[in-house]
Scaffold this active site. Structure first.
Site, PDB file in Angstrom:
ATOM      1  N   ASN A 269      51.998  35.504  33.342  1.00 47.62           N
ATOM      2  CA  ASN A 269      51.056  36.245  34.092  1.00 47.62           C
ATOM      3  C   ASN A 269      49.401  35.155  34.258  1.00 47.62           C
ATOM      4  O   ASN A 269      48.639  35.529  34.763  1.00 47.62           O
ATOM      5  CB  ASN A 269      50.462  37.524  33.683  1.00 47.62           C
ATOM      6  CG  ASN A 269      51.822  38.318  33.929  1.00 47.62           C
ATOM      7  OD1 ASN A 269      52.255  38.431  34.985  1.00 47.62           O
ATOM      8  ND2 ASN A 269      51.818  39.103  32.756  1.00 47.62           N
ATOM      9  N   GLU A 309      43.284  40.674  45.311  1.00 47.39           N
ATOM     10  CA  GLU A 309      44.695  40.173  45.183  1.00 47.39           C
ATOM     11  C   GLU A 309      45.519  41.012  45.713  1.00 47.39           C
ATOM     12  O   GLU A 309      45.528  42.346  45.499  1.00 47.39           O
ATOM     13  CB  GLU A 309      44.695  39.871  43.621  1.00 47.39           C
ATOM     14  CG  GLU A 309      43.845  38.860  43.178  1.00 47.39           C
ATOM     15  CD  GLU A 309      43.971  38.387  41.541  1.00 47.39           C
ATOM     16  OE1 GLU A 309      44.839  39.103  40.933  1.00 47.39           O
ATOM     17  OE2 GLU A 309      43.317  37.327  41.144  1.00 47.39           O
ATOM     18  N   GLU A 322      44.563  43.914  42.609  1.00 46.96           N
ATOM     19  CA  GLU A 322      43.420  44.124  41.859  1.00 46.96           C
ATOM     20  C   GLU A 322      42.394  43.600  42.562  1.00 46.96           C
ATOM     21  O   GLU A 322      42.647  42.879  43.547  1.00 46.96           O
ATOM     22  CB  GLU A 322      43.422  43.659  40.515  1.00 46.96           C
ATOM     23  CG  GLU A 322      43.679  42.341  40.405  1.00 46.96           C
ATOM     24  CD  GLU A 322      43.507  41.965  38.899  1.00 46.96           C
ATOM     25  OE1 GLU A 322      43.457  42.808  37.864  1.00 46.96           O
ATOM     26  OE2 GLU A 322      43.967  40.591  38.491  1.00 46.96           O
TER      27      GLU A 322
END
Length: 730
Positions: A269, A309, A322
């Site tokens: 991530n 995002e 987010e």
């Protein structure tokens, strides 16, 4: 692949006109020139903000911890203030210390950068209470968007697409399993206050849900002092797409969106390579995303720079992920394609000015709903981590450091930009994020931008710490990446066993062998003081290459054995007139031109045919073993005379220390937990301990069965790399 027709998108003329029309805006606006701006951050982002602030006539103030006293961001500022010991929770994250620095210097503006206090609403409010302009959004927006649960509900209310999931706070591992089954595997376990990949785990079954809850909770508390966790559906094979925006708040009510950034090349991530625009989006989807991003910004009264995002599947379905209420790490690619300095406009908005009318109108009149843009930009995050050891962080001083430039790579139409906060001699500390720099290229087309990035990475000199440039170079070589097939699963899909190094093809191996023979001959000539002349090398590799004639500069009449790994290659240096004397069979001509060898430089450039190659040399040991890199491939090379090579075959190999019965610290870090005791019988894959480095929790599992003989490190202790944590019985 959807959207590949955009790969060679050409410049939009309006983008350059927009850049020109806004270039002098800062000097015309009152309230900024002569004022002080304090950057409540360190490293690269502090240096980046200082660059723009100085161009606007502002005075700059840095803060630093004890270990950062000699850091580059401190040297680049007009004033600096110490804010505490090395750990960030005792310095950069201590609001009272930062406020004291603001007061003592009289700074009127505070730019938080990214990370640290950039999305801390308490710090934002404290700045306001002390009459300091915070270069970022208002408290309400930070609080609303910083809480992923609340932000999702706001997005729903604003009409923004969201990912299915459960928004309730998960209390324990049992509830994590229960909710995961209700949502349906796979799920994403996420920290409510998370960001930067911290506090996030994918779970495909109940066991992974339990472990993911534990690790995400620990990481969230360590990174954000907030251990709230929630669970949502994990969208398989999505692209991570984000919309950069600028807003000037309800007072002016302007929201300007920029072309999207594709940030799907991620490891754990954490973004590795970003680009703008994306190969995936159609103009219609781009506009829909921008419209929803603007809707969300207005819903929370947003001002300053922010990023919304999304996850987008290959059918153009997209979902809100987010909102980052700060400047993003990857903002340079947006600046490169749009020609807009985002930091400049953040400072202007903080001073109470509206966004320029030209900028607002340009976005409003765009059929795609974004600021006009041109070309393509790529960014690689260069980290101090070892890609050959599961990307474990690396720390220490930069003994040698040389950044590539537009001029050094010398590729027509390619711009190189390197945003960094280090120089030769800087120290990469275990206390902070291991990013060394952001390397950015801009070109007319995507493939040109990739090739430019590859060339820049190839000659990027970093010595003293391990780094991920070989991995980034391998990504640039990957055909799927070059084709734009880049879902967030890209690294897992293409590197299921981890990164095993760049694999050169036969022509590239030939180039290495010939070049190293030429370098060896050039070195001999330099030592003997023989005048250099353009001559030829006869090259005969009995296993790989046959009867190759190579044009180089060098001296004649010498033979060399070039050993690359386990492969031996024979090279004979001859004069031009004698090059083919004694050669049998047909010869292949492989010209080498412009051999740019300097014994005082790490970088050697040479041409093979019409292609320029770059070899980096990492030094030579007493036995003549040289470590080199070409195209990201790391190789051990020995160049000897045939007699020296024959004698070397009689040398004994050095003894190897057996560490198979030890668990060694994989990185510098802290032992946060131990899951076993002396005398325990251990199964393959069983958890042994957890090591924390750069606030990431790393589970260490057993690679063997056995019984624990000794535990050598106490929980809470700091460790060096390869320090023995525990031992197994023989």
């Amino acid at each position: 692949m959807l959207g590949l027709k955009l790969l060679r998108q050409k410049a939009a003329p309006r983008a350059m006109l927009l850049r020109a029309s806004l270039s002098s805006t800062a000097e015309e606006l009152p309230g900024l020139r002569g004022e002080k701006v304090l950057v409540a951050n360190r490293g690269e982002i502090a240096c980046r903000v200082f660059d723009t602030a100085r161009s606007m006539g502002m005075q700059t103030v840095s803060i630093y911890s004890d270990v950062d006293q000699a850091a580059q961001h401190v040297k680049q500022s007009d004033e600096s203030v110490n804010v505490g010991p090395a750990p960030s929770n005792e310095s950069y994250l201590v609001i009272d210390n930062v406020l004291a620095a603001i007061k003592s210097t009289g700074a009127k503006y505070v730019h938080p950068g990214y990370g640290f206090l950039s999305e801390n609403s308490i710090f934002r409010q404290a700045c306001e209470d002390n009459g300091v302009a915070f270069v970022g959004p208002p408290v309400k927006a930070i609080e609303a968007m910083g809480d992923k649960i609340e932000s999702k509900q706001i997005a729903i209310d604003a009409g923004v697409n969201v990912i299915p999931g459960d928004q309730s706070i998960i209390k324990d591992a049992d509830e994590a399993v229960k909710v995961s089954n209700e949502v349906g595997y796979p799920v994403m376990i996420k920290a409510s206050a998370g960001g930067g990949g911290k506090g996030m785990r994918i779970a495909w079954n109940d066991d992974e849900a339990r472990e993911g809850f534990r690790l995400s909770t620990d990481e969230a508390m360590a990174s954000f002092n907030d251990d709230r966790i929630f669970i949502e559906k994990f969208i398989e094979r999505p692209h991570h797409i984000e919309i950069q925006l600028l807003a000037d708040g309800p007072e002016h009510n302007n929201v300007v969106c920029f072309p999207e950034r594709e940030c799907s090349i991620q490891r754990r991530n954490q973004k590795v390579i970003e680009e703008s625009p994306s190969t995936l989006l159609t103009p219609e989807t781009r506009k829909a995303m921008a419209d929803q991003a603007a809707m969300l910004a207005r819903a929370v009264g947003y001002s300053s720079a922010g990023t919304v995002e999304f996850l987008c599947d290959e059918k153009q379905n997209f979902y809100f992920l987010e909102m980052n209420t700060r400047l993003q790490v990857e903002h340079p690619v947006t600046e490169e394609v749009s020609g807009i300095d985002l930091v400049k406009h953040m400072l202007e908005v903080a001073a109470g000015h509206p966004l320029p009318k030209e900028l607002v109108d340009a976005c409003k009149n765009s059929p795609e709903g974004v600021v006009p843009y041109s070309g393509w930009s790529m960014e690689a995050r260069v980290y101090a981590e070892d890609p050959f050891r599961s990307f474990l962080p690396s720390t220490g001083p930069l003994f040698s450091y040389q950044e590539p430039t537009t001029e050094s790579i010398g590729m027509e139409g390619i711009k190189v930009r390197c945003d960094s906060g280090v120089v030769e001699g800087s120290d990469i500390s275990m206390f902070y994020d291991p990013m060394i720099s952001k390397l950015i290229t801009k070109a007319d087309t995507r493939l040109e931008a990739i090739d430019g990035l590859s060339a820049a990475l190839d000659e990027y000199v970093i010595r003293g710490v391990s780094h991920n440039t070989p991995f980034c170079l391998d990504l640039c070589r990957n055909q799927a990446f070059r084709d734009g097939d880049t879902p967030t699963s890209f690294i897992d899909d293409h590197y299921p066993e981890g990164f095993e190094g760049v694999q050169l093809d036969a022509e590239e191996k030939k180039a290495v062998a010939v070049a190293m023979a030429a370098v060896a001959d050039r070195r001999r000539v330099m030592l003997e003081g023989v005048p250099l002349a353009m001559e030829k090398v006869g090259y005969n590799d009995y296993e790989r290459i046959e009867n190759v004639i190579v044009t180089i500069g060098g001296h004649s009449g010498e033979s060399y054995s070039v050993v690359i790994g386990d492969e031996r290659n024979e090279a004979v240096v001859q004069r031009i007139n004698d090059a083919k004397d004694g050669m049998e069979g047909e010869a292949e001509t492989v010209p080498i031109g412009d051999l740019d060898y300097d014994p005082n430089s790490y970088v050697t450039k040479f041409d093979v045919g019409e292609q320029e190659r770059v070899i980096q040399m990492f030094g030579e040991d007493a036995e003549g073993l040289m470590k080199i890199q070409m195209g990201g491939a790391m190789m051990d090379v020995v160049v000897r005379s045939p007699d020296e090579f024959n004698l070397s075959t009689y040398m004994h190999e050095p003894p190897v220390v057996d560490t198979s019965r030890m668990l060694l610290a994989p990185m510098p870090g802290k032992l946060v937990s131990m899951a076993v005791e002396v005398g325990d019988e251990i199964e393959l894959g069983q958890e042994l301990c957890v090591v924390e480095a750069m606030k990431m929790q790393n589970v260490q599992r057993s690679e063997r069965k056995g019984v624990i003989k000794a535990i050598n490190v106490e929980v809470g202790a700091s460790m060096k790399v390869d320090e023995c944590i525990l031992e197994f019985e023989e």
